[in-house]
Enzyme design. Structure first.
Site, PDB file in Angstrom:
ATOM      1  N   GLU A   3     -20.212  -5.919 -14.270  1.00 16.69           N
ATOM      2  CA  GLU A   3     -19.911  -7.182 -13.599  1.00 16.69           C
ATOM      3  C   GLU A   3     -18.598  -7.729 -14.152  1.00 16.69           C
ATOM      4  O   GLU A   3     -17.883  -7.030 -14.865  1.00 16.69           O
ATOM      5  CB  GLU A   3     -21.070  -8.162 -13.796  1.00 16.69           C
ATOM      6  N   LYS A  57     -14.568  -7.694  -9.409  1.00 14.73           N
ATOM      7  CA  LYS A  57     -14.944  -6.536 -10.217  1.00 14.73           C
ATOM      8  C   LYS A  57     -13.994  -5.357 -10.000  1.00 14.73           C
ATOM      9  O   LYS A  57     -14.348  -4.213 -10.297  1.00 14.73           O
ATOM     10  CB  LYS A  57     -16.388  -6.139  -9.902  1.00 14.73           C
ATOM     11  N   ARG A 259     -33.546  -8.262  -5.003  1.00 10.32           N
ATOM     12  CA  ARG A 259     -33.084  -8.229  -6.390  1.00 10.32           C
ATOM     13  C   ARG A 259     -34.106  -8.918  -7.285  1.00 10.32           C
ATOM     14  O   ARG A 259     -34.658  -9.959  -6.934  1.00 10.32           O
ATOM     15  CB  ARG A 259     -31.721  -8.919  -6.535  1.00 10.32           C
TER      16      ARG A 259
END
Length: 269
Positions: A3, A57, A259
């Site tokens: 990340e 990212k 998630r």
């Protein structure tokens, strides 16, 4: 998946070894990453690196005639080698530098990408990215204003790259815990003071991770091969069924948007 903190750590780690130095050539052992590697990268020869930046990212390596854009996917990593070592199975790319070091890209799952652009303004993958969470633009006022008309859960809001970039699942969980906010809350339900606290928590969590070298859970390593140590500071992520360090209540897990979300039902509301 690396990340924002992990990508920033890699950028800082390799910057002194590549910026101002010349890429003598590239050695490509596997052209099939997420997308085929551009011919401009494959045939690169005697090109000086002007700067190394990060957007979300992505690593952005500026050369005189264009940009190499690197995304690490699920398992990609970069490291500096002081001398050539025999490549292992998942070592797909080497950049041979004029200072006798090698920048080696490793990616077991091959979901990463090495792209080329003559003009970053025309790169669609960059044009639709949201605000940087460590920038001055991102603060409690921004978060409160942007969340007013959003029906997204707050956890999903924080992980929507068109709104805010690079936070990812681990740090969204940790920031919501630090701010005392359940991941299942509707983003539009945030009060202004909650938004202020959450924005501060996000910045603090990301900066703390950078200071600790990132979070190593499986694949991530710093550019010198060391683990990131922020995993030792995780309060809720990956701790389902364990007692909360703050109140002793058991950490729970739920899935939102496919998630996993970890939270303390007592400390978060």
């Amino acid at each position: 998946m690396p990340e924002l903190p992990e990508v920033e750590i890699i950028r800082r780690g390799i910057e002194p070894w590549v910026v101002g130095h010349i890429i003598q050539r590239a050695e490509i052992r596997n052209n099939q990453l997420r997308w085929p590697i551009d011919q401009e990268i494959i045939s690169i020869h005697q090109r000086r690196v002007i700067s190394l930046k990060r957007r979300a990212k992505y690593l952005l390596m500026q050369l005189h005639h264009g940009w190499i854009i690197i995304h690490f996917g699920m398992s990609g990593r970069l490291r500096i080698l002081a001398h050539m070592l025999p490549p292992e199975k998942h070592d797909h790319i080497d950049l041979i530098m004029s200072n006798n070091c090698i920048l080696r890209y490793t990616d077991p799952r091959r979901f990463g990408a090495w792209l080329w652009s003559n003009n970053l303004d025309k790169m669609s993958i960059l044009n639709n990215l949201g605000v940087e969470p460590l920038s001055d633009q991102f603060d409690g006022h921004w978060l409160f204003t942007k969340s007013r008309n959003k029906s997204l859960l707050i956890k999903q809001f924080l992980m929507t790259n068109k709104l805010v970039v690079g936070i990812g699942n681990i740090y969204a969980n940790e920031a919501l815990f630090a701010a005392g906010i359940l991941p299942s809350r509707a983003s539009c339900s945030l009060k202004e003071q909650e938004a202020l606290l959450l924005a501060r928590s996000i910045k603090a969590i990301l900066l703390s991770s950078i200071e600790e070298g990132g979070t190593t859970l499986r694949d991530f390593l710093q550019s010198d091969g060391r683990d990131g140590l922020f995993a030792k500071k995780l309060q809720v992520y990956g701790r389902h069924g364990e007692p909360c360090y703050t109140c002793g209540e058991f950490i729970q897990i739920a899935k939102y948007g496919q998630r996993s979300s970890f939270f303390c039902p007592s400390c978060q509301n």
